[in-house]
Scaffold this active site. Structure first.
Site, mmCIF file in Angstrom:
data_model
loop_
_atom_site.group_PDB
_atom_site.id
_atom_site.type_symbol
_atom_site.label_atom_id
_atom_site.label_comp_id
_atom_site.label_asym_id
_atom_site.label_seq_id
_atom_site.Cartn_x
_atom_site.Cartn_y
_atom_site.Cartn_z
ATOM 1 N N ASP A 1 7.144 -30.833 85.456
ATOM 2 C CA ASP A 1 6.296 -30.354 86.561
ATOM 3 C C ASP A 1 6.838 -30.789 87.919
ATOM 4 O O ASP A 1 6.107 -31.329 88.760
ATOM 5 C CB ASP A 1 4.855 -30.839 86.387
ATOM 6 C CG ASP A 1 4.193 -30.283 85.131
ATOM 7 O OD1 ASP A 1 4.843 -29.492 84.431
ATOM 8 O OD2 ASP A 1 3.041 -30.640 84.856
ATOM 9 N N ASP B 1 8.301 -26.820 82.413
ATOM 10 C CA ASP B 1 7.371 -26.180 83.368
ATOM 11 C C ASP B 1 7.614 -26.683 84.780
ATOM 12 O O ASP B 1 6.679 -27.003 85.521
ATOM 13 C CB ASP B 1 5.915 -26.467 82.962
ATOM 14 C CG ASP B 1 5.592 -26.003 81.550
ATOM 15 O OD1 ASP B 1 6.230 -25.058 81.075
ATOM 16 O OD2 ASP B 1 4.699 -26.602 80.922
ATOM 17 N N ARG C 1 6.763 -19.236 80.717
ATOM 18 C CA ARG C 1 5.673 -19.076 79.760
ATOM 19 C C ARG C 1 4.362 -19.023 80.534
ATOM 20 O O ARG C 1 4.253 -19.561 81.643
ATOM 21 C CB ARG C 1 5.667 -20.196 78.717
ATOM 22 C CG ARG C 1 5.540 -21.612 79.263
ATOM 23 C CD ARG C 1 5.543 -22.614 78.121
ATOM 24 N NE ARG C 1 5.357 -23.989 78.567
ATOM 25 C CZ ARG C 1 5.114 -25.013 77.752
ATOM 26 N NH1 ARG C 1 5.028 -24.808 76.443
ATOM 27 N NH2 ARG C 1 4.963 -26.232 78.224
ATOM 28 N N TRP D 1 0.988 -19.875 81.850
ATOM 29 C CA TRP D 1 -0.084 -20.864 82.002
ATOM 30 C C TRP D 1 -1.430 -20.141 82.106
ATOM 31 O O TRP D 1 -2.430 -20.591 81.572
ATOM 32 C CB TRP D 1 0.194 -21.719 83.230
ATOM 33 C CG TRP D 1 -0.734 -22.871 83.421
ATOM 34 C CD1 TRP D 1 -1.585 -23.427 82.499
ATOM 35 C CD2 TRP D 1 -0.901 -23.640 84.617
ATOM 36 N NE1 TRP D 1 -2.261 -24.482 83.040
ATOM 37 C CE2 TRP D 1 -1.860 -24.638 84.345
ATOM 38 C CE3 TRP D 1 -0.336 -23.584 85.885
ATOM 39 C CZ2 TRP D 1 -2.273 -25.567 85.296
ATOM 40 C CZ3 TRP D 1 -0.732 -24.516 86.827
ATOM 41 C CH2 TRP D 1 -1.694 -25.488 86.534
#
Length: 314
Positions: free
Chosen positions: A137, A158, A216, A218
């Protein structure tokens, strides 16, 4: 006072220098000195190279601030710690009309938990020639319209995520994942929500072959576009992942246009992603996507001294 995109003169200059030769030695002290509800462009300039070990928050009531280093490899804002709250990052931009230039922003906490380097909440925010580093992140690109130009962004899981409408132009995206980590996790929650990430003329690399996915979902209507982008063999052939929720295959919008390199081969992409036509790609290719011509501003050319006291507000 109404600020416009073309204002390049009479910008308030504040200097930061660890050696004591500037107005402030700490970045946060310079930000704190800016008056609440500021209506002038403020240019916070780092006089000389340095490593600033601190957390920096630009609050919502202090718009129109630019933070500019001398060189992105030698002007470094660094912190090490996990993410617990929305502001618990190395640098948090809550204000609108912020610009970051020539900076390294990093969170050195490493793997195991979210560790955000940069979080961006404000509208009309731009970063130029910046390097943004963490592991999980890295960049919380959460809300508003944003522009990233010639930036280096690194992470494993991510590491570009949130629900903003953002254009990444000529950026270098580097994954340090070893087992299929996602570059993006976008959180668009409705088909009527005008958010998404577009990567145009970027370069994507990784530390090993077949170790990275492009994104992907969220949120159920996650939207990501890659155009004119170089992809190495770090990209897994399937390209995308539904995050173990097959219902999002029909609602997410994942597209690629005129990408190239071994990682851009489309023959094994997931069937619910899109190889875009020129008409489909067009809305995501330029600054028009973020209405950039209305708010992106050039480097100022003339400066003035601040009219407010050079000390933090109490």
């Amino acid at each position: 006072m109404t600020l416009v995109r073309g204002d390049l003169i009479n910008i308030v200059l504040i200097t930061v220098d660890q050696s004591g030769k500037g107005d402030f030695q700490r970045i946060q002290d310079a930000i704190d000195a800016v008056p609440s509800q500021n209506s002038e462009q403020i240019f916070v300039y780092f006089n000389s190279p340095g490593i600033y070990k601190e957390q920096v928050v630009v609050p919502e009531d202090k718009p129109w601030i630019t933070m500019s280093g001398t060189n992105e490899t030698t002007t470094i804002i660094t912190w090490s710690g996990p993410w617990h709250t929305l502001q618990n990052t190395t640098v948090s931009i809550l204000a609108s009309d912020f610009v970051g230039r020539n900076l390294t922003i990093q969170n050195t906490y490493g793997p195991g938990i979210q560790a955000v380097a940069l979080s961006v909440f404000g509208d009309r925010v731009a970063f130029y020639n910046c390097r943004i580093f963490s592991y999980q992140d890295t960049l919380f690109d959460t809300s508003g319209r944003h522009y990233y130009s010639n930036c280096f962004i690194q992470g494993a899981t991510d590491f570009i995520y949130g629900d903003a409408l953002s254009l990444f132009h000529e950026c270098y995206i580097h994954s340090i994942s070893e087992n299929g980590g996602a570059i993006t996790a976008h959180k668009r929650s409705s088909v009527d929500e005008n958010t998404g990430y577009s990567f145009v003329s970027c370069n994507i690399t990784g530390i090993k072959p077949n170790s990275v996915i492009l994104g992907r979902p969220w949120g159920p209507y996650s939207r990501i576009i890659y155009a004119y982008t170089s992809m190495t063999n770090a990209i897994l052939p399937e390209g995308w992942n539904d995050w173990n929720n097959t219902t999002r295959q029909s609602t997410s919008y994942y597209g690629e246009y005129m990408c190239y390199g071994p990682g851009a081969t489309s023959s094994k992409r997931v069937k619910w992603s899109h190889q875009l036509t020129s008409d489909e790609a067009k809305p995501f290719l330029t600054k028009d996507m973020i209405n950039g011509d209305e708010w992106l501003r050039a480097v100022p050319t003339q400066f003035k001294k601040p009219s407010f006291p050079l000390k933090p507000e109490k």
